[in-house]
Design a protein around this motif. Structure first.
Motif: not given
Length: 59
Positions: A3, A6-7, A9-11, A13-14
């Motif tokens: 988690e 993934l958080a 990586i997501t951050g 990308i955002v």
């Protein structure tokens, strides 16, 4: 741990998308803001751990 990765990586990308569109960053721009978020998380965890000892105060 999955988690967290993934958080992150997501951050990332955002952050790239917001920078690409020249928008203000959707997060605290200073370390003090990040430290505040960490403090909130730690306070929550401490209360979850110590809360049962103080249950009568929170009724």
């Amino acid at each position: 741990m999955k988690e967290v990765i993934l958080a992150l990586i997501t951050g990332f990308i955002v952050g790239l998308v917001f920078a690409g569109f020249k928008l203000p960053i959707p997060a605290p721009p200073a370390f003090a803001g990040v430290a505040g978020i960490i403090g909130i998380y730690l306070g929550f965890k401490v209360m979850a751990w110590a809360g049962p000892m103080f249950a009568e105060f929170f009724k």
